[in-house]
Scaffold this motif. Structure first.
Motif, PDB file in Angstrom:
ATOM      1  N   CYS A 401       1.047  -1.541  -0.043  1.00  0.00           N
ATOM      2  CA  CYS A 401       0.042  -0.536  -0.163  1.00  0.00           C
ATOM      3  C   CYS A 401       1.075   1.127   0.469  1.00  0.00           C
ATOM      4  O   CYS A 401       1.815   1.473   1.056  1.00  0.00           O
ATOM      5  CB  CYS A 401      -0.810  -0.305   1.288  1.00  0.00           C
ATOM      6  N   ASP A 403       0.926   5.732   0.074  1.00  0.00           N
ATOM      7  CA  ASP A 403       0.619   7.220   0.716  1.00  0.00           C
ATOM      8  C   ASP A 403       1.196   8.087   0.321  1.00  0.00           C
ATOM      9  O   ASP A 403       2.793   7.950   0.540  1.00  0.00           O
ATOM     10  CB  ASP A 403       0.336   6.459   2.307  1.00  0.00           C
ATOM     11  N   PHE A 469      -2.550  -1.647  -3.369  1.00  0.00           N
ATOM     12  CA  PHE A 469      -3.685  -0.476  -1.993  1.00  0.00           C
ATOM     13  C   PHE A 469      -2.931   1.508  -3.129  1.00  0.00           C
ATOM     14  O   PHE A 469      -1.833   1.371  -3.318  1.00  0.00           O
ATOM     15  CB  PHE A 469      -3.661  -0.889  -1.274  1.00  0.00           C
ATOM     16  N   ASP A 471      -3.783   4.660  -1.687  1.00  0.00           N
ATOM     17  CA  ASP A 471      -4.626   5.679  -0.533  1.00  0.00           C
ATOM     18  C   ASP A 471      -5.146   6.683  -1.646  1.00  0.00           C
ATOM     19  O   ASP A 471      -4.422   7.524  -1.642  1.00  0.00           O
ATOM     20  CB  ASP A 471      -3.784   5.903   0.433  1.00  0.00           C
ATOM     21  N   ILE A 501      -8.286   3.690  -2.875  1.00  0.00           N
ATOM     22  CA  ILE A 501      -9.555   3.849  -1.728  1.00  0.00           C
ATOM     23  C   ILE A 501      -9.640   5.215  -1.204  1.00  0.00           C
ATOM     24  O   ILE A 501      -8.892   5.737  -0.627  1.00  0.00           O
ATOM     25  CB  ILE A 501      -8.205   2.841  -0.015  1.00  0.00           C
ATOM     26  N   LYS A 503     -11.405   7.667   0.327  1.00  0.00           N
ATOM     27  CA  LYS A 503     -12.215   7.748   1.959  1.00  0.00           C
ATOM     28  C   LYS A 503     -13.647   8.470   2.154  1.00  0.00           C
ATOM     29  O   LYS A 503     -13.985   8.828   0.380  1.00  0.00           O
ATOM     30  CB  LYS A 503     -11.256   8.984   3.097  1.00  0.00           C
ATOM     31  N   GLU A 512     -15.223   4.335   3.573  1.00  0.00           N
ATOM     32  CA  GLU A 512     -13.861   4.297   2.400  1.00  0.00           C
ATOM     33  C   GLU A 512     -15.004   3.884   1.473  1.00  0.00           C
ATOM     34  O   GLU A 512     -16.054   2.724   1.541  1.00  0.00           O
ATOM     35  CB  GLU A 512     -13.481   3.163   3.200  1.00  0.00           C
ATOM     36  N   GLN A 535      -8.726  -1.561   5.629  1.00  0.00           N
ATOM     37  CA  GLN A 535      -8.104  -0.292   6.589  1.00  0.00           C
ATOM     38  C   GLN A 535      -6.742  -0.494   7.866  1.00  0.00           C
ATOM     39  O   GLN A 535      -6.776   0.918   7.648  1.00  0.00           O
ATOM     40  CB  GLN A 535      -9.541  -0.016   7.626  1.00  0.00           C
ATOM     41  N   ARG A 538      -3.706   0.600   4.442  1.00  0.00           N
ATOM     42  CA  ARG A 538      -3.692   1.885   4.901  1.00  0.00           C
ATOM     43  C   ARG A 538      -3.275   2.902   6.219  1.00  0.00           C
ATOM     44  O   ARG A 538      -2.768   3.438   5.619  1.00  0.00           O
ATOM     45  CB  ARG A 538      -5.798   2.515   4.372  1.00  0.00           C
ATOM     46  N   ASP A 539      -4.050   2.545   7.060  1.00  0.00           N
ATOM     47  CA  ASP A 539      -3.428   3.501   8.245  1.00  0.00           C
ATOM     48  C   ASP A 539      -2.651   3.532   8.728  1.00  0.00           C
ATOM     49  O   ASP A 539      -1.211   4.591   8.692  1.00  0.00           O
ATOM     50  CB  ASP A 539      -4.453   3.191   9.803  1.00  0.00           C
ATOM     51  N   HIS A 542       0.314   5.284   6.095  1.00  0.00           N
ATOM     52  CA  HIS A 542      -0.728   6.323   6.603  1.00  0.00           C
ATOM     53  C   HIS A 542       0.377   7.331   7.538  1.00  0.00           C
ATOM     54  O   HIS A 542       0.857   7.904   7.431  1.00  0.00           O
ATOM     55  CB  HIS A 542      -2.115   6.954   6.530  1.00  0.00           C
TER      56      HIS A 542
END
Length: 615
Positions: A401, A403, A469, A471, A501, A503, A512, A535, A538-539, A542
């Motif tokens: 993922c 970001d 993924f 973000d 993904i 938000k 999402e 999630q 993704r988190d 981030h």
């Protein structure tokens, strides 16, 4: 190399100590081991009756053998640990913990010593108490010591520039030596008692406080006597809680719990009879392995790999206690003696307090293993739910993922986090400092990060993910499609499956929307296990991105403007700062004034002046 050829090599092996390397067909090292007799040890892998699934799987992949003869088994053990640390063979137990342990530090050599948290090289003059298993354990200890003895914890610069007491004095956590509210003699007494407490000499501390309280009372100094009384009360409350501290010793206690699918090694740290805490390790172990064999591989990694690097190794106890009898304990003790220049006892049969420590470590190991297995089972269910959602036939083994993080376009950083079947795989995480784009252009930042990441993977420097993924919504997803298409990476269920993904409204979790390259979108229920896994990754991306961004931004803001000027190295920067007394005065100076500094020519002075005023 086939099995018959391997057996031919084994027949020629010497009956001498050394290390052996088992290689795969592509030349990669599968396993590194040490042996007292190379011929006997290597031959044991190829017996007809081999019960260990790990050994069976290893032998099935071996295509070549390499050996190195050493002068002794101890020398072989040291060489083995050097190779394991550098090669990281998949069938060895790998200890992925290179961080130094934290200590409590008490400075020496000044009138008003300070007590502080310390991690890293122990180069400052003073006493170091530890190691503690975590930074939390150190900070809890510092908090307790503040209440007991009120020794200052501020840095020297703050201490020298105080003109009035700080908040720590107001809440009775410091006696304000910075403004002379305590005598040097009383302060030295507090520092001495702090050292005694950390050394486990609580009775001496108690006797000293009683004597001082009596002297203060006789001298009618009742306020001072009350201070000693409060310290005594707090100390006795602490002693009531420390039920394991009667047997003085410096010991590391190891317990291991193992089940199919997981291993937990628990370390209990005891210094000067004081249990400082525990730390759990879950080393990578291939297949089922007996607890004694796990510790036989784990302990050399724990003590020797750090000593073989520039860091100098761990804080060595006087005793090492294991929950099971350790094969090769004498060899490990000899290797530790060679590396540290100190003797250490390694034992497994202990009584009384030491037996209680082993029991405590074992309970923690069992609990850690159960927690780890439950967590892996939980993750496995989430992976299965995502596989079902995406209608994939093959299991998901790797996800990545991306970001982007920046502040108004400043210090843009892209993150790439990786999850496998056991959750986050932090050794594969990557960050990318984004350069040469329009500040704040997230699309360009994503395009650059993906290009840099997957250009390397196409060259064979890593593994492509099953799912990628991104973000963000359609725009960020389009950048990923362009990059993978340019690099010739196949997309879809049979290649890399792309998912954006986006938000939801108000950026609330559970709202999402998933975007796919063909334009389809999916919104999952808030209680969906598949959504929870998405999630989570993704988190994590981030968090990893914003941490890197803050580090880069703070570094840039702390960097002196002089550092970016060509021709101005450390020596000239130092000369400029010393001549003018600070960067602000350098900025106020004219080019003619700058040229008066030793080592600065007139042309360089003009360059420095222009650079400073362009900012």
């Amino acid at each position: 190399m086939r099995l018959t050829q391997l057996k031919e090599i084994i027949r020629t092996l010497p009956v001498k100590p050394g290390i052996y390397r088992m290689l795969a067909e592509d030349g990669g090292v599968l396993y590194v081991g040490k042996a007292k007799s190379l011929k006997s040890r290597v031959s044991s892998y190829f017996l007809k009756q081999v019960s260990s699934p790990k050994t069976q799987a290893l032998v099935a992949r071996i295509h070549h053998l390499e050996v190195t003869i050493t002068a002794s088994e101890t020398e072989a053990l040291l060489l083995e640990q050097t190779l394991i640390k550098s090669l990281k063979p998949p069938y060895n137990i790998l200890l992925r913990d290179d961080k130094s342990y934290p200590y409590v530090f008490i400075s020496e050599g000044d009138t008003w010593p300070r007590i502080a948290f310390h991690r890293g090289t122990r180069s400052q003059a003073g006493r170091y108490f530890g190691p503690f298993p975590s930074s939390t354990a150190v900070r809890d200890s510092l908090n307790l010591l503040q209440k007991l003895f009120q020794v200052r914890q501020c840095d020297d610069s703050t201490f020298r520039n105080r003109e009035r007491p700080c908040l720590q004095y107001q809440i009775q956590r410091c006696r304000a030596p910075c403004v002379g509210y305590v005598s040097a003699e009383d302060y030295r007494s507090d520092v001495t008692n702090t050292r005694r407490f950390l050394e486990g000499r609580n009775e001496e501390v108690t006797e000293d406080l009683i004597a001082r309280m009596s002297m203060a009372s006789e001298a009618m100094a009742f306020e001072q006597a009350a201070v000693y009384r409060d310290q005594l009360t707090a100390l006795r409350r602490v002693q009531e809680q420390q039920f394991v501290l009667k047997d003085v010793g410096s010991v590391d206690v190891f317990a291991v719990a193992a089940q199919p699918g997981g291993v937990c090694v628990q370390v209990l740290f005891v210094r000067e009879g004081r249990v400082l805490g525990t730390k759990a390790y879950q080393p990578a172990v291939f297949g089922e392995t007996a607890p004694a064999d796990i510790l036989e591989e784990f302990l050399p990694s724990f003590y020797l790999q750090g000593a073989l690097s520039e860091g100098g190794g761990r804080d060595l106890p006087r005793e090492i206690i294991t929950s099971v009898e350790l094969p090769g304990a004498e060899v490990l003790a000899d290797a530790i003696r060679m590396q540290y220049g100190r003797d250490v006892e390694i034992k497994s049969r202990v009584r009384e307090a030491r037996a209680a420590w082993v029991e405590m470590a074992q309970r923690n190991a069992d609990a850690g293993l159960m927690s780890g297995l439950a967590n892996r089972s939980h993750i496995a269910k989430r992976f299965a739910a995502l596989q079902s959602l995406l209608e994939r036939e093959a299991p998901i083994t790797r996800m990545e993922c991306f970001d982007i993080s920046h502040t108004m376009g400043e210090a843009t950083v892209a993150s790439c986090v990786v999850f496998d079947g056991q959750g986050p795989k932090k050794s594969d995480y990557r960050r990318f400092n984004i350069e040469d784009i329009t500040p704040g252009d997230d699309y360009a930042a994503m395009h650059q990060a993906l290009t840099r990441r997957y250009s390397r993977l196409v060259k064979g420097e890593g593994s492509l993910p099953d799912i990628l993924f991104i973000d963000g919504g359609k725009g960020q997803l389009t950048q990923a499609i362009e990059v993978l298409d340019t690099l010739g990476i196949s997309m879809g269920v049979s290649g890399v499956q792309l998912i954006g993904i986006a938000k939801g409204e108000g950026r609330k979790p559970g709202l999402e929307t998933l975007h796919f390259p063909d334009g389809d979108t999916i919104s999952l229920n808030a209680d969906s296990p598949a959504l929870h896994l998405i999630q989570q990754i993704r988190d994590e991306a981030h968090r990893f991105a914003i941490t890197g961004h803050r580090q880069r931004r703070d570094k840039a803001r702390k960097t002196s403007t002089l550092e970016s000027i060509e021709g101005v190295g450390p020596a000239r920067r130092k000369a400029l700062i010393q001549h003018f007394g600070g960067l602000q005065e350098v900025q106020r100076a004219s080019a003619r004034d700058i040229a008066k500094v030793a080592g600065i020519s007139e042309s360089l002075a003009q360059t420095i002046y222009a650079a400073l005023h362009s900012h």
